[in-house]
Design a protein around this motif. Structure first.
Motif, PDB file in Angstrom:
ATOM      1  N   LEU A  39       0.831  -1.205   0.000  1.00  0.00           N
ATOM      2  CA  LEU A  39       0.000   0.000   0.000  1.00  0.00           C
ATOM      3  C   LEU A  39       0.863   1.252   0.000  1.00  0.00           C
ATOM      4  N   GLU A  40       1.843   1.279   0.890  1.00  0.00           N
ATOM      5  CA  GLU A  40       2.705   2.458   1.004  1.00  0.00           C
ATOM      6  C   GLU A  40       3.495   2.702  -0.278  1.00  0.00           C
ATOM      7  N   LEU A  41       4.074   1.633  -0.847  1.00  0.00           N
ATOM      8  CA  LEU A  41       4.874   1.792  -2.053  1.00  0.00           C
ATOM      9  C   LEU A  41       4.007   2.147  -3.263  1.00  0.00           C
ATOM     10  N   ALA A  42       2.809   1.587  -3.330  1.00  0.00           N
ATOM     11  CA  ALA A  42       1.919   1.886  -4.453  1.00  0.00           C
ATOM     12  C   ALA A  42       1.592   3.373  -4.507  1.00  0.00           C
ATOM     13  N   LEU A  43       1.285   3.952  -3.357  1.00  0.00           N
ATOM     14  CA  LEU A  43       0.920   5.367  -3.319  1.00  0.00           C
ATOM     15  C   LEU A  43       2.128   6.269  -3.488  1.00  0.00           C
ATOM     16  N   GLU A  44       3.312   5.764  -3.120  1.00  0.00           N
ATOM     17  CA  GLU A  44       4.540   6.552  -3.275  1.00  0.00           C
ATOM     18  C   GLU A  44       5.073   6.487  -4.706  1.00  0.00           C
ATOM     19  N   LEU A  45       5.125   5.283  -5.290  1.00  0.00           N
ATOM     20  CA  LEU A  45       5.770   5.088  -6.589  1.00  0.00           C
ATOM     21  C   LEU A  45       4.824   5.247  -7.776  1.00  0.00           C
ATOM     22  N   ARG A  46       3.536   5.017  -7.558  1.00  0.00           N
ATOM     23  CA  ARG A  46       2.529   5.096  -8.623  1.00  0.00           C
ATOM     24  C   ARG A  46       2.945   4.286  -9.864  1.00  0.00           C
ATOM     25  N   ALA A  64      -5.234  -4.738   1.059  1.00  0.00           N
ATOM     26  CA  ALA A  64      -4.299  -3.836   0.379  1.00  0.00           C
ATOM     27  C   ALA A  64      -4.904  -3.312  -0.919  1.00  0.00           C
ATOM     28  N   THR A  65      -5.550  -4.194  -1.672  1.00  0.00           N
ATOM     29  CA  THR A  65      -6.205  -3.774  -2.915  1.00  0.00           C
ATOM     30  C   THR A  65      -7.299  -2.758  -2.637  1.00  0.00           C
ATOM     31  N   LEU A  66      -8.143  -3.045  -1.658  1.00  0.00           N
ATOM     32  CA  LEU A  66      -9.218  -2.119  -1.298  1.00  0.00           C
ATOM     33  C   LEU A  66      -8.657  -0.760  -0.888  1.00  0.00           C
ATOM     34  N   SER A  67      -7.606  -0.774  -0.071  1.00  0.00           N
ATOM     35  CA  SER A  67      -7.027   0.470   0.437  1.00  0.00           C
ATOM     36  C   SER A  67      -6.367   1.285  -0.674  1.00  0.00           C
ATOM     37  N   ILE A  68      -5.653   0.601  -1.559  1.00  0.00           N
ATOM     38  CA  ILE A  68      -5.006   1.298  -2.679  1.00  0.00           C
ATOM     39  C   ILE A  68      -6.055   1.962  -3.564  1.00  0.00           C
ATOM     40  N   LEU A  69      -7.094   1.227  -3.908  1.00  0.00           N
ATOM     41  CA  LEU A  69      -8.102   1.754  -4.818  1.00  0.00           C
ATOM     42  C   LEU A  69      -8.967   2.820  -4.171  1.00  0.00           C
ATOM     43  N   GLU A  70      -9.094   2.791  -2.856  1.00  0.00           N
ATOM     44  CA  GLU A  70      -9.815   3.860  -2.168  1.00  0.00           C
ATOM     45  C   GLU A  70      -9.064   5.166  -2.301  1.00  0.00           C
ATOM     46  N   SER A  71      -7.740   5.112  -2.147  1.00  0.00           N
ATOM     47  CA  SER A  71      -6.913   6.320  -2.213  1.00  0.00           C
ATOM     48  C   SER A  71      -6.516   6.691  -3.636  1.00  0.00           C
ATOM     49  N   TRP A  72      -6.401   5.693  -4.497  1.00  0.00           N
ATOM     50  CA  TRP A  72      -5.930   5.891  -5.863  1.00  0.00           C
ATOM     51  C   TRP A  72      -6.752   4.994  -6.798  1.00  0.00           C
ATOM     52  N   PRO A  73      -7.958   5.423  -7.149  1.00  0.00           N
ATOM     53  CA  PRO A  73      -8.853   4.569  -7.939  1.00  0.00           C
ATOM     54  C   PRO A  73      -8.364   4.276  -9.345  1.00  0.00           C
ATOM     55  N   GLU A  74      -7.378   5.045  -9.828  1.00  0.00           N
ATOM     56  CA  GLU A  74      -6.829   4.785 -11.165  1.00  0.00           C
ATOM     57  C   GLU A  74      -5.820   3.638 -11.165  1.00  0.00           C
ATOM     58  N   HIS A 179     -14.105   8.031  -9.302  1.00  0.00           N
ATOM     59  CA  HIS A 179     -15.106   7.325  -8.488  1.00  0.00           C
ATOM     60  C   HIS A 179     -16.503   7.438  -9.103  1.00  0.00           C
ATOM     61  N   VAL A 180     -16.857   8.614  -9.577  1.00  0.00           N
ATOM     62  CA  VAL A 180     -18.177   8.806 -10.183  1.00  0.00           C
ATOM     63  C   VAL A 180     -18.307   7.941 -11.429  1.00  0.00           C
ATOM     64  N   SER A 181     -17.262   7.899 -12.235  1.00  0.00           N
ATOM     65  CA  SER A 181     -17.279   7.045 -13.426  1.00  0.00           C
ATOM     66  C   SER A 181     -17.460   5.580 -13.040  1.00  0.00           C
ATOM     67  N   ASN A 182     -16.784   5.146 -11.981  1.00  0.00           N
ATOM     68  CA  ASN A 182     -16.924   3.766 -11.516  1.00  0.00           C
ATOM     69  C   ASN A 182     -18.334   3.482 -11.015  1.00  0.00           C
ATOM     70  N   ILE A 183     -18.918   4.447 -10.332  1.00  0.00           N
ATOM     71  CA  ILE A 183     -20.289   4.296  -9.824  1.00  0.00           C
ATOM     72  C   ILE A 183     -21.260   4.100 -10.986  1.00  0.00           C
ATOM     73  N   LEU A 184     -21.141   4.938 -12.010  1.00  0.00           N
ATOM     74  CA  LEU A 184     -22.031   4.831 -13.172  1.00  0.00           C
ATOM     75  C   LEU A 184     -21.878   3.476 -13.844  1.00  0.00           C
ATOM     76  N   SER A 185     -20.625   3.020 -13.964  1.00  0.00           N
ATOM     77  CA  SER A 185     -20.369   1.728 -14.599  1.00  0.00           C
ATOM     78  C   SER A 185     -20.959   0.583 -13.791  1.00  0.00           C
ATOM     79  N   LYS A 186     -20.737   0.601 -12.479  1.00  0.00           N
ATOM     80  CA  LYS A 186     -21.210  -0.492 -11.633  1.00  0.00           C
ATOM     81  C   LYS A 186     -22.733  -0.542 -11.544  1.00  0.00           C
ATOM     82  N   LEU A 187     -23.379   0.621 -11.597  1.00  0.00           N
ATOM     83  CA  LEU A 187     -24.842   0.661 -11.514  1.00  0.00           C
ATOM     84  C   LEU A 187     -25.498   0.551 -12.887  1.00  0.00           C
ATOM     85  N   ALA A 188     -24.677   0.493 -13.938  1.00  0.00           N
ATOM     86  CA  ALA A 188     -25.165   0.372 -15.318  1.00  0.00           C
ATOM     87  C   ALA A 188     -26.108   1.518 -15.684  1.00  0.00           C
TER      88      ALA A 188
END
Length: 212
Positions: A39-46, A64-74, A179-188
């Motif tokens: 998690l730490e390296l993902a957000l630092e190194l991108r 770790a996946t959930l935490s990374i995507l919460e902070s960095w959804p891309e 996040h908004v784009s993901n919401i639209l996609s998930k809710l179809a």
């Protein structure tokens, strides 16, 4: 293609690193032996792609996946694991991991999956995909939303624009848009208004916009 490896087995990381660094235009820029370090390296190194194991100490690959995507959804995350268990597949794919491949795959198959994920494509083995699709067909669409996406949908229901949401949640405007784009996609649905209508129709928000 910059790669971050997250796996608690040193020999797995060493083997992957040696193979990947031999490929054209591919470089392993970081290694982590547990989810917290990942998690730490993902957000630092991108990195362009994060190759993530699931069963690890301190913080497992699911969290770790959930935490990374919460902070960095891309973030583009490829799960590389030995496990085909439903309880491991569903959370990471629902959170937004771009791929799920087994360690029994060949080196070329793993590299191909990494390449596809780097291009924004999904890379999921057939047996994993079948399990996941069966699961999705038997549950409401909104159950795929992450806690952060639910927070943002609640603010959309209040009529907040993207910048106000960003200010409210202390995140960047770009992150809100993702996040908004993901919401639209998930809710179809095709726009924010339809997403809000869906939320009220499915009793996700009440008249005071609080989540049930």
């Amino acid at each position: 293609m910059k790669i971050l490896l997250v796996d608690d087995h040193e020999m797995v990381r060493l083997g992957l690193k040696s193979y990947l660094n031999l490929q054209v235009d591919t470089l392993v820029i970081g290694e982590a032996s547990n989810g917290k370090e990942g998690l730490e390296l993902a957000l630092e190194l991108r990195p362009d792609v994060i190759v993530m194991d699931l069963l690890m100490p301190d913080m497992d690959g699911i969290q770790a996946t959930l935490s990374i995507l919460e902070s960095w959804p891309e973030a583009k995350i490829l799960i590389l694991t030995s496990y085909l268990d439903n309880e491991k597949i569903y959370p990471v794919l629902e959170a937004g991991a771009k791929g799920y491949i087994l360690k029994t795959s060949t080196a070329d198959e793993i590299f191909s999956a990494i390449r596809r994920v780097s291009l924004g494509e999904m890379a999921i083995q057939t047996e994993v995909s079948q399990k996941f699709e069966h699961h999705r067909l038997n549950r409401p669409l909104h159950e795929d939303l992450t806690p952060r996406e639910r927070d943002i949908l609640a603010l959309l229901a209040k009529g907040y624009e993207n910048q106000r949401i960003a200010d409210e949640l202390f995140i960047s405007l770009k992150t809100v848009k993702t996040h908004v784009s993901n919401i639209l996609s998930k809710l179809a649905v095709s726009d924010r208004t339809q997403a809000v209508i869906y939320a009220f129709q499915h009793h996700l928000v009440q008249s005071d916009e609080d989540w049930l």
